[in-house]
Scaffold this motif. Structure first.
Motif, short mmCIF file in Angstrom:
data_model
loop_
_atom_site.label_atom_id
_atom_site.label_comp_id
_atom_site.label_asym_id
_atom_site.label_seq_id
_atom_site.Cartn_x
_atom_site.Cartn_y
_atom_site.Cartn_z
N VAL A 24 -8.58 0.89 -5.22
CA VAL A 24 -9.53 2.00 -5.25
C VAL A 24 -9.17 2.94 -4.11
CG1 VAL A 24 -11.95 2.65 -5.09
CG2 VAL A 24 -11.30 0.53 -6.25
N VAL A 25 -8.82 4.17 -4.45
CA VAL A 25 -8.40 5.15 -3.45
C VAL A 25 -9.44 6.27 -3.41
CG1 VAL A 25 -6.59 6.74 -2.74
CG2 VAL A 25 -5.99 4.62 -3.94
N ASP A 26 -10.13 6.36 -2.29
CA ASP A 26 -11.19 7.37 -2.13
C ASP A 26 -12.15 7.34 -3.31
OD1 ASP A 26 -10.20 8.23 0.33
OD2 ASP A 26 -8.84 9.66 -0.61
N GLY A 27 -12.51 6.12 -3.75
CA GLY A 27 -13.48 5.94 -4.82
C GLY A 27 -12.93 6.00 -6.22
N GLU A 28 -11.63 6.27 -6.38
CA GLU A 28 -11.01 6.39 -7.70
C GLU A 28 -10.03 5.23 -7.93
OE1 GLU A 28 -7.62 9.26 -9.63
OE2 GLU A 28 -9.10 10.17 -8.31
N PRO A 29 -10.13 4.53 -9.07
CA PRO A 29 -9.18 3.45 -9.34
C PRO A 29 -7.78 3.99 -9.61
CG PRO A 29 -10.73 3.68 -11.16
CD PRO A 29 -11.14 4.66 -10.12
N VAL A 30 -6.78 3.36 -8.99
CA VAL A 30 -5.38 3.74 -9.17
C VAL A 30 -4.61 2.46 -9.49
CG1 VAL A 30 -3.35 4.71 -8.02
CG2 VAL A 30 -5.60 5.65 -7.53
N THR A 31 -3.78 2.51 -10.53
CA THR A 31 -3.05 1.32 -10.93
C THR A 31 -1.65 1.31 -10.34
OG1 THR A 31 -2.31 2.37 -12.96
CG2 THR A 31 -4.31 1.06 -13.09
N GLY A 32 -1.16 0.12 -10.12
CA GLY A 32 0.19 -0.08 -9.62
C GLY A 32 0.71 -1.40 -10.14
N THR A 33 1.76 -1.88 -9.51
CA THR A 33 2.39 -3.13 -9.91
C THR A 33 2.48 -4.03 -8.70
OG1 THR A 33 3.70 -1.95 -11.56
CG2 THR A 33 4.50 -4.10 -10.90
N ALA A 34 2.23 -5.31 -8.90
CA ALA A 34 2.33 -6.29 -7.80
C ALA A 34 3.70 -6.16 -7.14
CB ALA A 34 2.12 -7.69 -8.34
N GLY A 35 3.70 -6.15 -5.81
CA GLY A 35 4.92 -6.00 -5.05
C GLY A 35 5.10 -4.61 -4.47
N GLN A 36 4.39 -3.62 -5.01
CA GLN A 36 4.50 -2.27 -4.48
C GLN A 36 3.73 -2.17 -3.16
OE1 GLN A 36 3.01 0.00 -7.98
NE2 GLN A 36 4.74 1.33 -7.52
N THR A 37 4.21 -1.30 -2.30
CA THR A 37 3.43 -0.98 -1.11
C THR A 37 2.30 -0.04 -1.51
OG1 THR A 37 4.79 0.94 -0.59
CG2 THR A 37 5.45 -1.18 0.42
N ILE A 38 1.35 0.14 -0.61
CA ILE A 38 0.28 1.10 -0.89
C ILE A 38 0.88 2.49 -1.06
CG2 ILE A 38 -1.72 2.26 0.13
CD1 ILE A 38 -2.53 -0.50 1.23
N ALA A 39 1.87 2.84 -0.25
CA ALA A 39 2.53 4.14 -0.40
C ALA A 39 3.17 4.25 -1.78
CB ALA A 39 3.58 4.34 0.69
N GLY A 40 3.79 3.19 -2.25
CA GLY A 40 4.40 3.20 -3.58
C GLY A 40 3.40 3.41 -4.68
N VAL A 41 2.24 2.76 -4.56
CA VAL A 41 1.18 2.95 -5.55
C VAL A 41 0.68 4.39 -5.53
CG1 VAL A 41 -1.17 2.27 -6.19
CG2 VAL A 41 0.48 0.52 -5.55
N LEU A 42 0.45 4.92 -4.33
CA LEU A 42 -0.03 6.29 -4.20
C LEU A 42 0.98 7.30 -4.73
CD1 LEU A 42 -1.68 6.04 -0.68
CD2 LEU A 42 -2.85 6.22 -2.87
#
Length: 105
Positions: A24-42
């Motif tokens: 959850v980024v600033d109240g909004e759900p954001v999807t990523g993949t296990a193993g990614q960094t937070i920067a990678g997800v963003l």
């Protein structure tokens, strides 16, 4: 922004299937993949900036990508000053934009 991915059948490393995660980024759900960094997800979600500097409010995101410069600082699960390029995202993490040092919250 999308990344180039080698098709699984041609990848010599034989990766396992992706395991999706949601932060959850600033109240909004954001999807990523296990193993990614937070920067990678963003970055994968199209976000290029997630912090501002104290003097002047200049936008910042990933600069060096290896944890040297501190431009990618975010708050994760209530902990400030986390370098997004170094911290692996965990399912359910709560990430908040961060202003410059000493900013009142």
């Amino acid at each position: 922004m999308t990344s180039y991915r080698v098709p699984a059948e041609r990848d010599p490393a034989r990766p396992a299937a992706d395991r999706p995660l949601t932060v959850v980024v600033d109240g909004e759900p954001v999807t990523g993949t296990a193993g990614q960094t937070i920067a990678g997800v963003l970055l994968g979600a199209g976000r290029r900036e997630w912090r501002t500097t104290a003097p002047g409010g200049a936008p910042r995101g990933v600069f060096c990508g290896i944890g040297v410069c501190f431009d990618c600082l975010v708050e994760v699960n209530g902990l400030r000053d986390v370098r997004a390029c170094l911290r692996r995202a965990q399912d359910g993490d709560v990430v908040t934009r961060q202003g410059g040092p000493g900013e009142d919250r």
